[in-house]
Design a protein around this motif. Structure first.
Motif, PDB file in Angstrom:
ATOM      1  N   ASP A   1      -8.549   8.447  -0.553  1.00 45.23           N
ATOM      2  CA  ASP A   1      -9.486   7.342  -0.344  1.00 45.23           C
ATOM      3  C   ASP A   1     -10.892   7.659  -0.823  1.00 45.23           C
ATOM      4  O   ASP A   1     -11.805   6.868  -0.617  1.00 45.23           O
ATOM      5  CB  ASP A   1      -9.562   6.944   1.138  1.00 45.23           C
TER       6      ASP A   1
ATOM      7  N   GLY B   1       0.820  -1.203   0.000  1.00 47.03           N
ATOM      8  CA  GLY B   1       0.000   0.000   0.000  1.00 47.03           C
ATOM      9  C   GLY B   1       0.855   1.254   0.000  1.00 47.03           C
ATOM     10  O   GLY B   1       0.577   2.213  -0.729  1.00 47.03           O
TER      11      GLY B   1
ATOM     12  N   LYS C   1      -3.182  -0.499   7.894  1.00 49.66           N
ATOM     13  CA  LYS C   1      -2.813   0.922   7.857  1.00 49.66           C
ATOM     14  C   LYS C   1      -2.255   1.396   9.192  1.00 49.66           C
ATOM     15  O   LYS C   1      -1.349   2.235   9.226  1.00 49.66           O
ATOM     16  CB  LYS C   1      -4.021   1.762   7.447  1.00 49.66           C
TER      17      LYS C   1
ATOM     18  N   GLU D   1      -8.065  -3.877   6.284  1.00 49.51           N
ATOM     19  CA  GLU D   1      -7.442  -2.648   5.780  1.00 49.51           C
ATOM     20  C   GLU D   1      -6.981  -1.741   6.905  1.00 49.51           C
ATOM     21  O   GLU D   1      -5.844  -1.244   6.900  1.00 49.51           O
ATOM     22  CB  GLU D   1      -8.453  -1.903   4.901  1.00 49.51           C
TER      23      GLU D   1
ATOM     24  N   ASN E   1      -5.179  -6.595  -1.712  1.00 50.82           N
ATOM     25  CA  ASN E   1      -6.361  -5.774  -1.984  1.00 50.82           C
ATOM     26  C   ASN E   1      -7.361  -5.853  -0.830  1.00 50.82           C
ATOM     27  O   ASN E   1      -8.125  -6.804  -0.714  1.00 50.82           O
ATOM     28  CB  ASN E   1      -7.013  -6.240  -3.284  1.00 50.82           C
ATOM     29  N   HIS E   2      -7.352  -4.847   0.020  1.00 49.25           N
ATOM     30  CA  HIS E   2      -8.255  -4.843   1.172  1.00 49.25           C
ATOM     31  C   HIS E   2      -9.676  -4.493   0.794  1.00 49.25           C
ATOM     32  O   HIS E   2     -10.592  -4.594   1.619  1.00 49.25           O
ATOM     33  CB  HIS E   2      -7.759  -3.870   2.244  1.00 49.25           C
TER      34      HIS E   2
ATOM     35  N   ARG F   1       2.472   1.529  -3.428  1.00 51.37           N
ATOM     36  CA  ARG F   1       1.498   1.913  -4.459  1.00 51.37           C
ATOM     37  C   ARG F   1       1.241   3.418  -4.440  1.00 51.37           C
ATOM     38  O   ARG F   1       1.288   4.076  -5.487  1.00 51.37           O
ATOM     39  CB  ARG F   1       0.205   1.137  -4.196  1.00 51.37           C
TER      40      ARG F   1
ATOM     41  N   TYR G   1      -6.023  -4.989  -8.472  1.00 46.69           N
ATOM     42  CA  TYR G   1      -7.094  -4.114  -8.008  1.00 46.69           C
ATOM     43  C   TYR G   1      -8.069  -3.844  -9.139  1.00 46.69           C
ATOM     44  O   TYR G   1      -7.680  -3.764 -10.302  1.00 46.69           O
ATOM     45  CB  TYR G   1      -6.526  -2.773  -7.523  1.00 46.69           C
TER      46      TYR G   1
END
Length: 921
Positions: A100, A15, A626, A622, A183-184, A18, A63
Motif C-alpha cells: 500500500d 482486490g 478489507k 476501502e 476503486n476505493h 488483483r 485504476y
C-alpha cells in the motif's frame, strides 16, 4: 419464495484477485528472467506472462495507479525480451501495491507515463507524497485527449498542496459504475459529456464481481440522461464522494434533480483550474476536523491555569516524583489537551456553537442523518437518552428481549411498558438469532385488537446482533408502518457503525433506509402503487404497504463508534432521521441529552469521534471492504486446512438463519469445493443475513467449553482477545484495524492449539478417553434449552391479558428488603410444583450471552430454571449462588395487585369523568 442458484468465484473480491494476480506475475517473470534463451521453459513462461498481463489489463483499466500505462510498459518489455527489466518492474510494482506504499509515492509506479529520463526527475517523483487519491472522469474521449487532460491537471499541482491526485478515465456508464465499485482510491467524480451506456472492457474475469452493475438496466435511456443518472447512483453506491458535472446545457434547461445530484456544475468553456481547485477544496473540507484541530491549537497556547483540573497542562503530573511515569507513558500532548474550558476556540458539548457543533454536522452529513450527537459515555447512555426523550410513563415499547441491558434499564427510567419480543433460538450453539417480522406484526395486531395501538410508541431492535444477525431494515419499517404509521424506530447499531460505508451493508442501516423511504413515500409513483394495491386487498388482509398520507418517518440509531471504527473507548453517536423531530421531540431530546451527559466530557474522546468521522469519509469504503475480505480469508484458511477442520468449524449462514428467513436460498459464504458465493442478492432480499465480519468458531469437538477455550488457550497462551463465547463457540471479529498479520497470527495459534489437542488426546488412558468423549458429547449433543420470555405477573401487567408490563413498578418495589425473599436455584422447581408462583424482583443476566433471562415482574418458568441450572458461565448478574433467586413475597404481590387494580379503576373513572365533563362543556 425466491430461490436463486448462487454463483461462486475463486476470490472473495476484486482486490483479493488483483493482488493475487500481481503476485503470480511476479513469480512467473522471476522464473522467466532465469530461463535459458530459446528453452521450452522460456516459451511457457512467456505465454503465462502474456496471459496474466492480459487478465490484469482488464482490471487495471479501472485504476489510475498502477494503470494501463504500467501494463503497456510491461508488455513492451516482454515483446523486446527484456526479461530482467520486466521482472524488476513487476517485483517493484507488486511490492508497492501489496504494501500500500504506492499511495504515499504514487508517481513511482507510473513514472513511465511522464517520460522521465534523468535521475533528478526520478528522484523528484520518488519523493514521498501523502494523501494521494484518484479522480474519476466520465467522458468518451480519445487516448490523445486523455493524455492531454492528465498533463493539464498535473501542471496545476504546486508543492504546497496538501493532496495530490491521479486521473482515471472511463468512457461508458457501466465502466464508470464498475470503477466506483472496484476503486476505493476514487474520492471525486467528474461527469463530462454524454457517455454511452455499454462497456467494451468487461472481461470474463471480472464478471462475477460486477453483478450490482450488470443488473442495473438503464440501457433504454438516452445518452444525455446517463450523466445526471450517475450523480444519483453515486449517492447509492458511494455517497461520501464529491460529484461534479460539466455540461453545455443552459442553466434554465437543467433539471432540478440534476442540480441537486452534483456538488457543483461547470461549463465546458470554464478554465480547468477552477475545477481543480474545487476538487482540492472538496477533499480539504472532508479532511477538516473542526474540534480536533481546535483542541490541537488550544494545546499549543501558553496559558495560566486557574480553573479546575490540576492535571491540565500536566502540571500535577510531570512535577510529581510519584506519578511522573504516568505522564511519560501518555506523553505531554495528552495533558496539554486536558482542560475544563469551553472558550478559547473550544466548545460546550451540552450547548455547542463552535467547532463541536461543526464536527457533529460533518458527522451528520457523513452518516446521512438529519441530526447527529456525540456521546462520551458509551452507547449504553445513548440508548437511555433516546428512550427517555421519546417515551413517557404508560407508553408501550416493543423491544427485543435479547437487546443490551441498557435498554431495559431505560424502560425502568422512562416508565414505559415493554412488550418483549423473542428471537428465534439457535439451540445447538446456545445462542439466539433475531426477532422475526411475523412476531412483531402479531404483537402489534394483538395490541390493535385490544385497543392499545395508540399507546404503542416505539419498536426497538438490535441491528446487527452481537453474533452478526442483520435485519432487513427496509422490510421491517415498511410492514410495521403499514399497521402503525407513526411508529418510532430505534435501531441499536452498536456493532454496526461501520455499515454506512460498505456497499452491501448500508442498505440495512437505519439512516440510509429512512432517507430512501422518505423519498419513496412522497413520490407520485408510490401513491399510485398504493392505491392499486389497497383495491386488491380483501377485508381481512393485513396491508404490507404504508398509507403515504399517514406515514411518518421517525428513525433513530445509536452507534458505538469505538467498537468498529476509530474512536477512544466509550465514544458513541446518536443519529436521527425524524421528520417530526423539530415539532415533537427536539426539546425532550435535548432535556434527556443533558440529563445523561456529563458537564465535564472528555475532550480527547470527542476529538477521536471527529477524527474517526474524517477517516470513514475518506477511506471507510476501502477499510470496510478489507475487513470483510480478511474475515473471508480466515474462513477459507480454517475450512481448507485439514488439521484445523478436524477440531474447528466456521458456522455458516444456514447454521444461523433458518430456511424460511433466507428467501434467496443463500447458505454459506465459502466452500472448499466451490469457492466464494456472491452475497449481493441475499443482502438485498433475505429477511436476515449474517455479517461476515463476525466469525463464529464451533469448538465442540475439542471437548473444551467456550469460556475455558477463551481463557486457557487464546488469552493465556497467545494473548488473543475476544469478546464473546457460548458453551461450544467463540466469536472472532474483524474490523478496520485488523491486519493480514493478525489473521496469520490467529491461524498459527489455532494450528498450534490443534497440534496440542492431538498430543493431549494421544496421551489419554482408556478412562480419560471416556471422560473426554462425555465432554464432547455434552458440548455437541446435550444443548441446554433456550427459554422464551414467559409473561409478566398480573400484578405488573399494564392491561390484564394484553402484552405489556410495568417493569418500573416491579423494579422499585424491590427497593424495600421486606418485599422480597431468596429461593435456592435447586429448590425452585420443587417450590413451583407445590403451587407457588415465583416472580423475579431483579434483572437476572447471565454473561455470556449478556441479556436478561428475567426482568423485574416476570414470572419464573420451568424452562428458565432449567436454563439457569445447566449454564456453565463465569457470572450471572443479579443472581448470587449462595443466596439463590431473588423473588417477590406472595403477600407483597397480592397487596400490589390490589393497589394496581384500584389504581386502574381510579384512572378509568377519572378518564370517564373527564370525558363526560368535556362533552358537557
Amino acid at each position: 419464495m425466491i430461490k436463486a442458484k448462487t454463483k461462486t468465484t475463486p476470490y472473495y473480491n476484486i482486490g483479493q484477485l488483483r493482488v493475487d494476480y500481481w503476485n503470480k506475475l511476479k513469480i512467473v517473470t522471476a522464473e522467466l528472467a532465469r530461463c535459458h534463451s530459446g528453452s521450452a521453459n522460456e516459451k511457457k513462461h512467456i505465454s503465462d506472462t502474456k496471459s496474466l498481463l492480459n487478465d490484469l489489463k482488464g482490471v487495471a483499466v479501472y485504476y489510475a495507479t498502477p494503470g494501463l500505462a504500467r501494463i503497456q510498459k510491461l508488455e513492451n518489455a516482454l515483446s523486446k525480451h527484456e526479461f530482467v527489466s520486466l521482472a524488476y518492474l513487476v517485483s517493484e510494482t507488486t511490492k508497492q501495491l501489496v504494501g500500500d506504499s504506492y499511495r504515499s509515492n504514487p508517481e513511482f509506479l507510473n513514472f513511465d507515463e511522464h517520460n522521465i529520463e534523468s535521475v533528478e526527475e526520478h528522484d523528484q517523483f520518488n519523493t514521498v507524497r501523502k494523501n494521494h487519491f484518484e479522480v474519476l472522469f466520465v467522458d468518451n474521449m480519445s487516448m490523445e485527449e486523455e493524455n492531454e487532460l492528465k498533463k493539464s491537471f498535473r501542471s496545476l499541482h504546486v508543492p504546497q498542496d496538501k493532496f495530490t491526485y491521479g486521473i482515471v478515465v472511463q468512457r461508458s456508464f457501466q465502466d464508470a459504475m464498475i470503477a466506483l465499485l472496484f476503486n476505493h482510491n476514487i474520492q471525486a467524480v467528474v461527469v463530462r459529456y454524454a457517455p454511452p451506456y455499454h462497456s467494451k472492457l468487461i472481461t470474463p474475469l471480472i464478471k462475477p464481481y460486477i453483478q450490482q452493475i450488470t443488473k442495473l438496466d438503464f440501457s433504454s435511456k438516452p445518452d444525455t440522461e446517463l450523466g445526471p443518472l450517475i450523480g444519483d447512483l453515486i449517492k447509492q453506491f458511494r455517497p461520501e464522494l464529491d460529484a461534479y458535472y460539466v455540461t453545455d446545457t443552459a442553466l434554465g434547461d437543467l433539471k432540478d434533480s440534476t442540480i441537486k445530484s452534483f456538488r457543483r456544475i461547470f461549463y465546458q468553456t470554464e478554465d480547468i483550474q477552477e475545477l481543480h481547485l474545487t476538487i482540492m477544496r472538496g477533499i480539504g473540507e472532508r479532511y477538516n476536523t473542526p474540534f480536533f484541530s481546535a483542541l490541537v491549537e488550544y494545546s499549543q497556547k501558553p496559558t495560566g491555569v486557574f480553573h479546575a483540573m490540576p492535571i491540565s497542562r500536566g502540571n500535577s503530573v510531570f512535577k510529581s516524583r510519584w506519578i511522573n511515569d504516568f505522564g511519560d507513558f501518555y506523553g505531554r500532548n495528552m495533558f496539554l489537551a486536558e482542560t475544563s474550558a469551553t472558550t478559547g476556540g473550544l466548545d460546550s458539548l451540552l450547548q455547542p456553537t463552535g467547532p463541536l457543533k461543526k464536527a457533529q454536522e460533518m458527522a451528520r452529513d457523513a452518516y446521512g442523518s438529519q441530526h447527529t450527537y456525540f456521546v462520551t459515555n458509551g452507547t449504553s447512555t445513548a440508548n437511555k437518552i433516546v428512550m427517555q426523550a421519546l417515551v413517557q410513563p404508560g407508553d408501550v415499547v416493543l423491544i427485543d428481549r435479547d437487546c443490551h441491558k441498557s435498554h431495559h434499564y431505560g424502560l425502568v427510567l422512562s416508565g414505559a411498558y415493554p412488550v418483549y419480543l423473542d428471537s428465534y433460538p439457535i439451540e445447538e450453539y446456545s445462542m439466539y438469532g433475531a426477532v422475526p417480522l411475523g412476531q412483531i406484526k402479531n404483537k402489534l395486531l394483538q395490541l390493535k385488537a385490544a385497543g392499545r395501538l395508540k399507546k404503542v410508541k416505539m419498536l426497538l431492535l438490535t441491528n446487527c446482533t452481537f453474533d452478526g444477525l442483520v435485519y432487513n431494515v427496509e422490510r421491517v419499517i415498511e410492514e410495521v408502518l403499514a399497521i402503525k404509521p407513526d411508529m418510532i424506530f430505534l435501531w441499536d447499531e452498536a456493532w454496526f457503525a461501520f455499515a454506512s460505508f460498505g456497499t452491501n451493508y448500508k442498505q440495512r442501516t437505519g439512516m440510509f433506509t429512512a432517507n430512501k423511504l422518505y423519498e419513496k413515500y412522497k413520490s407520485n409513483a408510490y401513491k399510485k402503487q398504493y392505491s392499486a394495491y389497497t383495491k386488491s386487498l380483501d377485508i381481512n388482509d393485513v396491508s404490507i404497504m404504508p398509507n403515504p398520507d399517514e406515514v411518518r418517518i421517525r428513525v433513530y440509531a445509536t452507534q458505538s463508534t469505538h467498537k468498529t471504527l476509530s474512536s477512544f473507548r466509550q465514544g458513541s453517536m446518536i443519529h436521527i432521521w425524524d421528520e417530526d423531530f423539530r415539532r415533537k421531540s427536539e426539546e425532550t431530546f435535548l432535556e434527556a441529552y443533558m440529563t445523561h451527559t456529563s458537564t465535564s466530557p472528555n475532550y480527547q474522546m470527542l476529538a477521536s469521534l471527529d477524527v474517526g468521522r474524517r477517516q470513514v469519509q475518506l477511506e471507510g469504503f476501502e477499510l470496510v471492504e478489507k475487513s470483510i475480505e480478511l474475515a473471508m480469508v480466515l474462513r477459507a484458511k480454517i475450512n481448507d486446512n485439514p488439521q484445523l477442520s478436524k477440531y474447528f468449524d466456521i458456522l455458516t449462514v444456514q447454521d444461523f438463519i433458518p430456511t424460511n428467513y433466507r428467501q434467496t436460498g443463500f447458505k454459506e459464504y465459502y466452500t472448499k469445493a466451490e469457492g466464494w458465493n456472491r452475497m449481493e442478492d441475499a443482502w438485498e432480499g433475505d429477511e436476515f443475513v449474517l455479517d461476515p465480519t463476525k466469525i463464529t468458531l464451533y469448538i465442540g469437538r475439542t471437548g473444551v467449553d467456550g469460556d475455558t477455550f477463551k481463557n486457557k488457550y487464546l488469552m493465556d497462551k497467545f494473548n488473543i482477545q475476544i469478546n464473546k463465547t457460548s458453551r461450544n463457540t467463540v466469536l472472532f471479529m474483524t474490523n478496520i484495524g485488523t491486519t493480514r498479520g493478525s489473521i496469520t497470527y490467529l491461524t498459527n495459534a489455532l494450528l498450534r492449539i490443534a497440534d496440542e489437542l492431538d498430543e493431549e488426546f494421544k496421551s489419554l488412558n482408556t478412562k480419560e478417553k471416556e471422560i473426554l468423549q462425555k465432554r464432547i458429547h455434552s458440548l455437541t449433543k446435550e444443548v441446554p434449552p433456550l427459554p422464551d420470555f414467559s409473561y409478566f405477573h398480573q400484578s405488573f401487567q399494564a392491561v390484564p391479558g394484553v402484552p405489556g408490563g410495568n417493569i418500573r413498578a416491579a423494579y422499585f418495589l424491590a427497593y424495600e428488603e421486606e418485599n422480597y425473599e431468596y429461593v435456592p436455584l435447586n429448590k425452585c422447581l420443587k417450590v413451583m410444583e407445590e403451587g407457588k408462583t415465583l416472580v423475579a424482583s431483579t434483572f437476572v443476566i447471565p454473561y455470556p450471552p449478556g441479556f436478561p433471562v428475567l426482568v423485574p415482574g416476570q414470572v419464573v418458568s420451568e424452562e428458565i430454571i432449567n436454563f439457569l441450572t445447566v449454564l456453565d458461565v463465569s457470572e450471572i448478574h443479579g443472581y448470587r449462588a449462595d443466596l439463590g433467586l431473588r423473588v417477590f413475597k406472595d403477600n407483597v404481590l397480592n397487596r400490589h395487585k390490589t393497589i394496581t387494580s384500584m389504581g386502574a379503576m381510579g384512572m378509568n373513572k377519572l378518564n370517564k369523568n373527564s370525558k363526560n365533563k368535556k362533552i358537557k362543556n
